[in-house]
Design a protein around this motif. Sequence first.
Motif, PDB file in Angstrom:
ATOM      1  N   ASP A   8      -3.073  42.658  16.879  1.00  0.00           N
ATOM      2  CA  ASP A   8      -1.816  43.407  16.885  1.00  0.00           C
ATOM      3  C   ASP A   8      -0.785  42.733  17.792  1.00  0.00           C
ATOM      4  OD1 ASP A   8      -0.004  45.722  16.511  1.00  0.00           O
ATOM      5  OD2 ASP A   8      -0.520  46.146  18.607  1.00  0.00           O
ATOM      6  N   ILE A   9      -1.211  42.367  18.981  1.00  0.00           N
ATOM      7  CA  ILE A   9      -0.291  41.728  19.919  1.00  0.00           C
ATOM      8  C   ILE A   9       0.154  40.368  19.404  1.00  0.00           C
ATOM      9  CG2 ILE A   9      -0.099  40.726  22.239  1.00  0.00           C
ATOM     10  CD1 ILE A   9      -2.008  43.031  23.144  1.00  0.00           C
ATOM     11  N   PHE A  10      -0.786  39.567  18.930  1.00  0.00           N
ATOM     12  CA  PHE A  10      -0.469  38.218  18.450  1.00  0.00           C
ATOM     13  C   PHE A  10       0.492  38.269  17.264  1.00  0.00           C
ATOM     14  CE2 PHE A  10      -1.344  34.622  15.624  1.00  0.00           C
ATOM     15  CZ  PHE A  10      -1.041  33.569  16.477  1.00  0.00           C
ATOM     16  N   ILE A  11       0.188  39.088  16.280  1.00  0.00           N
ATOM     17  CA  ILE A  11       1.034  39.181  15.082  1.00  0.00           C
ATOM     18  C   ILE A  11       2.424  39.706  15.447  1.00  0.00           C
ATOM     19  CG2 ILE A  11       1.310  40.377  12.867  1.00  0.00           C
ATOM     20  CD1 ILE A  11      -1.803  40.220  12.636  1.00  0.00           C
ATOM     21  N   SER A  12       2.467  40.723  16.304  1.00  0.00           N
ATOM     22  CA  SER A  12       3.771  41.281  16.718  1.00  0.00           C
ATOM     23  C   SER A  12       4.631  40.232  17.413  1.00  0.00           C
ATOM     24  CB  SER A  12       3.566  42.470  17.660  1.00  0.00           C
ATOM     25  OG  SER A  12       2.946  43.528  16.985  1.00  0.00           O
ATOM     26  N   VAL A  13       4.034  39.475  18.323  1.00  0.00           N
ATOM     27  CA  VAL A  13       4.791  38.453  19.052  1.00  0.00           C
ATOM     28  C   VAL A  13       5.251  37.344  18.107  1.00  0.00           C
ATOM     29  CG1 VAL A  13       4.587  36.637  20.811  1.00  0.00           C
ATOM     30  CG2 VAL A  13       3.757  38.947  21.291  1.00  0.00           C
ATOM     31  N   MET A  14       4.376  36.885  17.231  1.00  0.00           N
ATOM     32  CA  MET A  14       4.743  35.813  16.294  1.00  0.00           C
ATOM     33  C   MET A  14       5.866  36.248  15.347  1.00  0.00           C
ATOM     34  SD  MET A  14       3.138  33.052  16.899  1.00  0.00           S
ATOM     35  CE  MET A  14       2.970  33.285  18.637  1.00  0.00           C
ATOM     36  N   LEU A  15       5.772  37.457  14.818  1.00  0.00           N
ATOM     37  CA  LEU A  15       6.817  37.944  13.918  1.00  0.00           C
ATOM     38  C   LEU A  15       8.154  38.084  14.647  1.00  0.00           C
ATOM     39  CD1 LEU A  15       4.957  40.661  11.801  1.00  0.00           C
ATOM     40  CD2 LEU A  15       5.834  38.454  11.021  1.00  0.00           C
ATOM     41  N   ARG A  16       8.103  38.587  15.873  1.00  0.00           N
ATOM     42  CA  ARG A  16       9.332  38.741  16.641  1.00  0.00           C
ATOM     43  C   ARG A  16       9.942  37.390  17.014  1.00  0.00           C
ATOM     44  NH1 ARG A  16       7.941  41.814  21.478  1.00  0.00           N
ATOM     45  NH2 ARG A  16       6.269  42.538  20.190  1.00  0.00           N
ATOM     46  N   TYR A  17       9.096  36.470  17.439  1.00  0.00           N
ATOM     47  CA  TYR A  17       9.581  35.180  17.935  1.00  0.00           C
ATOM     48  C   TYR A  17      10.097  34.286  16.811  1.00  0.00           C
ATOM     49  CZ  TYR A  17       9.697  30.794  20.521  1.00  0.00           C
ATOM     50  OH  TYR A  17      10.087  29.620  21.093  1.00  0.00           O
ATOM     51  N   PHE A  18       9.335  34.181  15.720  1.00  0.00           N
ATOM     52  CA  PHE A  18       9.697  33.243  14.658  1.00  0.00           C
ATOM     53  C   PHE A  18      10.584  33.841  13.576  1.00  0.00           C
ATOM     54  CE2 PHE A  18       5.767  31.175  16.245  1.00  0.00           C
ATOM     55  CZ  PHE A  18       6.342  29.966  16.618  1.00  0.00           C
ATOM     56  N   PHE A  19      10.477  35.134  13.335  1.00  0.00           N
ATOM     57  CA  PHE A  19      11.200  35.730  12.213  1.00  0.00           C
ATOM     58  C   PHE A  19      12.150  36.855  12.618  1.00  0.00           C
ATOM     59  CE2 PHE A  19       7.055  34.232  10.623  1.00  0.00           C
ATOM     60  CZ  PHE A  19       7.506  33.234   9.764  1.00  0.00           C
ATOM     61  N   ALA A  20      12.213  37.169  13.890  1.00  0.00           N
ATOM     62  CA  ALA A  20      13.052  38.261  14.402  1.00  0.00           C
ATOM     63  C   ALA A  20      12.781  39.571  13.662  1.00  0.00           C
ATOM     64  CB  ALA A  20      14.531  37.892  14.330  1.00  0.00           C
ATOM     65  N   VAL A  21      11.514  39.796  13.366  1.00  0.00           N
ATOM     66  CA  VAL A  21      11.074  40.999  12.662  1.00  0.00           C
ATOM     67  C   VAL A  21      10.041  41.693  13.545  1.00  0.00           C
ATOM     68  CG1 VAL A  21       9.817  41.846  10.633  1.00  0.00           C
ATOM     69  CG2 VAL A  21      11.416  39.945  10.402  1.00  0.00           C
ATOM     70  N   SER A  22      10.102  42.988  13.563  1.00  0.00           N
ATOM     71  CA  SER A  22       9.065  43.710  14.305  1.00  0.00           C
ATOM     72  C   SER A  22       8.317  44.647  13.365  1.00  0.00           C
ATOM     73  CB  SER A  22       9.667  44.483  15.468  1.00  0.00           C
ATOM     74  OG  SER A  22      10.484  45.518  14.995  1.00  0.00           O
ATOM     75  N   ILE A  23       7.066  44.840  13.661  1.00  0.00           N
ATOM     76  CA  ILE A  23       6.235  45.768  12.898  1.00  0.00           C
ATOM     77  C   ILE A  23       6.654  47.182  13.307  1.00  0.00           C
ATOM     78  CG2 ILE A  23       3.879  46.592  12.523  1.00  0.00           C
ATOM     79  CD1 ILE A  23       2.923  43.777  13.310  1.00  0.00           C
ATOM     80  N   PRO A  24       6.906  48.063  12.336  1.00  0.00           N
ATOM     81  CA  PRO A  24       7.240  49.447  12.714  1.00  0.00           C
ATOM     82  C   PRO A  24       6.114  50.056  13.551  1.00  0.00           C
ATOM     83  CG  PRO A  24       7.630  49.088  10.382  1.00  0.00           C
ATOM     84  CD  PRO A  24       6.932  47.864  10.901  1.00  0.00           C
ATOM     85  N   ASP A  25       6.481  50.718  14.608  1.00  0.00           N
ATOM     86  CA  ASP A  25       5.538  51.372  15.517  1.00  0.00           C
ATOM     87  C   ASP A  25       4.608  50.391  16.224  1.00  0.00           C
ATOM     88  OD1 ASP A  25       6.382  54.007  15.381  1.00  0.00           O
ATOM     89  OD2 ASP A  25       5.153  54.435  13.619  1.00  0.00           O
ATOM     90  N   SER A  26       4.999  49.149  16.307  1.00  0.00           N
ATOM     91  CA  SER A  26       4.170  48.139  16.973  1.00  0.00           C
ATOM     92  C   SER A  26       3.831  48.558  18.400  1.00  0.00           C
ATOM     93  CB  SER A  26       4.902  46.796  16.966  1.00  0.00           C
ATOM     94  OG  SER A  26       4.302  45.889  17.826  1.00  0.00           O
ATOM     95  N   TYR A  27       4.822  49.035  19.121  1.00  0.00           N
ATOM     96  CA  TYR A  27       4.579  49.461  20.502  1.00  0.00           C
ATOM     97  C   TYR A  27       3.611  50.648  20.538  1.00  0.00           C
ATOM     98  CZ  TYR A  27       5.248  51.371  25.134  1.00  0.00           C
ATOM     99  OH  TYR A  27       5.024  51.864  26.386  1.00  0.00           O
ATOM    100  N   ASP A  28       3.848  51.634  19.681  1.00  0.00           N
ATOM    101  CA  ASP A  28       2.963  52.805  19.649  1.00  0.00           C
ATOM    102  C   ASP A  28       1.543  52.405  19.273  1.00  0.00           C
ATOM    103  OD1 ASP A  28       4.803  54.728  20.436  1.00  0.00           O
ATOM    104  OD2 ASP A  28       5.461  55.137  18.392  1.00  0.00           O
ATOM    105  N   PHE A  29       1.409  51.554  18.233  1.00  0.00           N
ATOM    106  CA  PHE A  29       0.071  51.109  17.835  1.00  0.00           C
ATOM    107  C   PHE A  29      -0.618  50.365  18.977  1.00  0.00           C
ATOM    108  CE2 PHE A  29       1.523  51.036  13.188  1.00  0.00           C
ATOM    109  CZ  PHE A  29       1.038  52.304  12.954  1.00  0.00           C
ATOM    110  N   GLY A  30       0.110  49.482  19.636  1.00  0.00           N
ATOM    111  CA  GLY A  30      -0.469  48.743  20.748  1.00  0.00           C
ATOM    112  C   GLY A  30      -0.939  49.653  21.864  1.00  0.00           C
ATOM    113  N   ARG A  31      -0.117  50.627  22.195  1.00  0.00           N
ATOM    114  CA  ARG A  31      -0.449  51.586  23.255  1.00  0.00           C
ATOM    115  C   ARG A  31      -1.666  52.431  22.877  1.00  0.00           C
ATOM    116  NH1 ARG A  31       1.165  56.843  23.584  1.00  0.00           N
ATOM    117  NH2 ARG A  31       2.483  56.555  21.754  1.00  0.00           N
ATOM    118  N   LEU A  32      -1.663  52.933  21.655  1.00  0.00           N
ATOM    119  CA  LEU A  32      -2.767  53.783  21.202  1.00  0.00           C
ATOM    120  C   LEU A  32      -4.060  52.988  21.035  1.00  0.00           C
ATOM    121  CD1 LEU A  32      -0.706  55.896  18.666  1.00  0.00           C
ATOM    122  CD2 LEU A  32      -1.700  56.725  20.807  1.00  0.00           C
TER     123      LEU A  32
END
Length: 171
Positions: free
Chosen positions: A27-51
């Motif tokens: 979850d962390i790796f995919i979220s960071v890669m999508l944000r860094y390379f594609f400026a896209v974030s997974i919906p609820d990425s923060y919530d999923f990571g926290r939970l």
Amino acid sequence: MHRKHMDRFIDTIELLAAIFVGIVAADIFISVMLRYFFAVSIPDSYDFGRLLLGILIFWGIAATSYRGTHITVDLVWANASPRWQRVIDVFATLVLLFVVTVQTITLFDKVTSTYNDNVLTFDLRLPNWPFFAVAWLGDAAAVLLIAVRTYRLVFQPDAIAEEEASTKSAE
């Protein structure tokens, strides 16, 4: 035969904890890669990571509690006779069993209150209670494993000594 079933149960708990480590890392790796390379974030990425991190913590407690691989301070234990080492181990495990049992009861209250309050994630509006329930299952598994460890420390101390020796030799 009973011992083999219990060992399989323990191994399954440890496998589930390892799977949750992988899920959190992915979850962390995919979220960071999508944000860094594609400026896209997974919906609820923060919530999923926290939970998911909460789930990981409680299943990690289950995995480390039985094997006794959690952080310990052995200054007194290392200088005690084998008889007193066993007394210290039993006492410490009973204290751990009490604390984790109370924690499990408290966490179950959190699961039910999260369900009753209909707490949802921010973006996708998914309920949080299933994540809390999976974390609670990890905590309940910890109680079972600590109870098994306590039983084995009291009634089968040679089995615990063999397991700890095989764990240390595998490292």
